[in-house]
Design a protein around this motif. Sequence first.
Motif, short mmCIF file in Angstrom:
data_model
loop_
_atom_site.label_atom_id
_atom_site.label_comp_id
_atom_site.label_asym_id
_atom_site.label_seq_id
_atom_site.Cartn_x
_atom_site.Cartn_y
_atom_site.Cartn_z
N GLU A 200 7.05 12.35 6.06
CA GLU A 200 6.11 11.83 5.08
C GLU A 200 4.70 12.37 5.32
N LEU A 204 2.62 14.60 2.68
CA LEU A 204 1.28 14.27 2.18
C LEU A 204 0.32 15.44 2.39
N LEU A 241 5.21 9.09 -4.01
CA LEU A 241 3.85 9.23 -3.48
C LEU A 241 2.86 9.97 -4.38
N ARG A 243 2.53 10.33 -7.58
CA ARG A 243 2.06 9.57 -8.75
C ARG A 243 1.11 8.45 -8.36
N GLN A 244 1.11 8.08 -7.09
CA GLN A 244 0.28 6.95 -6.67
C GLN A 244 -1.20 7.28 -6.59
N VAL A 245 -1.52 8.57 -6.58
CA VAL A 245 -2.94 8.93 -6.44
C VAL A 245 -3.65 8.69 -7.76
#
Lengths: 313, 313
Positions: A200, A204, A241, A243-245
Amino acid sequence: MIINLNDAASFLKEHDNYTIITHAHPDGDTLGSGFGLCLALRSMGKKANVINNEELPAKFRFLDVEKQDFEEQTVVAVDIADVTLMGEDMKARYGERVDLCIDHHGANRLFAKLSYVDSGAAAAAEIVAELVELLGIEMNADIADRLFTGISTDTGCFRYANVTPKTHLIAAQLMGYGANAAKINVAMFETKSKTYAVLEKMALESMEFHFDGRCAIITITQDMFDKSGSSENECEGIAALPRQVEGVKVGVTIRERRNGEYKASVRTHDPVDASAICSKLGGGGHRNASGCSLPFTLEEAKSKLLKVIGEAL
Amino acid sequence: MIINLNDAASFLKEHDNYTIITHAHPDGDTLGSGFGLCLALRSMGKKANVINNEELPAKFRFLDVEKQDFEEQTVVAVDIADVTLMGEDMKARYGERVDLCIDHHGANRLFAKLSYVDSGAAAAAEIVAELVELLGIEMNADIADRLFTGISTDTGCFRYANVTPKTHLIAAQLMGYGANAAKINVAMFETKSKTYAVLEKMALESMEFHFDGRCAIITITQDMFDKSGSSENECEGIAALPRQVEGVKVGVTIRERRNGEYKASVRTHDPVDASAICSKLGGGGHRNASGCSLPFTLEEAKSKLLKVIGEAL
């Protein structure tokens, strides 16, 4: 033929010796609804097994039930929108022999003799819960655990737009029947293996932004699997992950397969339609979560994706 | 004096001109239950305001309601376990003047004239939802949005062990009354600012393991806030990360404050009691999520934490 929920319940009551099949790369919903239905049928005095052509991922092994010995008569598919999603072996064996398909994908290809499709259900397990009630089967903690797992995994633990009041009502009922929600949610959502935690971090670091930050792309290579000690089986959570930004409307996770080809998971925020993006590249899925195969080099794969994403934005 | 839910409802019916106070460093539950109660009281024809002594965090600003002009007569505290959690200004102003406290912390210090404490409620907003029903107030989407936010934030979106069947039932009802669950959940759980995304990456890099991997510690320094452009307001989500690694029973996030002191957030899996760990260092909270201040150097802070954690393991 498309049937309604009552017809599906009647069908289950009238038949016996069930083989329940789940989709390839099985997730919590296909397994939870499959094993949940299996136990529900058995508690009606029927014979039933769930057949998978692959080993269950470790986190889902608690859903498994012991096999029964009987001669297969009736084939039920759960959470399978198309025969291509069965995997090659299972497709060859069952592709044209499914008597009843229970599904919640609006894009279901109606490959079964009878199909009950409720695209308003957040999970196939939500439908199985309704069938259990309609059939008058006494729910117990074993069935409830499996159906709860299906619902919680397909909704990102009640987070996604597919959740309706009915989803919460069914969750309340399943907990009332003894579903160990807290334990299941910890295992599904609050537990990362150390190898996944490393993967992960790498994922990132790979995140890049396009279209003024409206699209974020993570790339996971076989090299990253090797270095982290993780594997493709573990990387589903990463797809959430990008799409979360903040500001990102389309989050993409591209992962390299063993054969050097790529696969993309596309997650969108409304009004962007992930299924429309992926269908242009031969894939599909749900409105906000879809996928497609990309048998190209990484550069080609990215450029094809960026082209259709640009059109969608 | 401890009262029951009916008494609390009667109290709210009998009084007027409410000031509702929330705790310092406000979270979704204190704000959601505060503003939800405020709107509910107004829809009964009462006057009510929520008073905060600090600006609302950006992600919670949608909960805010316009102030009314009236002479304050009745003070209600929501989700406040102790006067020390009000913040200095509010404590000086209201610490000894709270008429009714509505709370779900078992450790509530009963500082109010009347206290209704339901430690079985997943969120203070769950209690407010029950009060709204008991008072016969017609629920609407504005109230439902605020109560849903309180419940979803205090349960990690229905993920934690504090969720009961009742929590899901109330969520179903609130969605039925128009709570925009999907939108709220995206804003609360699926949205990271770019600065937070960078901070999170740094935080993951800082993670270290102790006691054979049963304890994981993340350290966030002021330098990391500076480099990422993020701030203390944003870092609450990080506290959940260390406990997520497989095998970790105690996940700790130590963050440096502006004054050079440290603060620890401790999250545990059962049977380890986070509240017991933190109370040994002068802090407290819930069984699986607690905190404490550490006015020491980083080395001293860590060594004190590791000592009490070692005892707990």
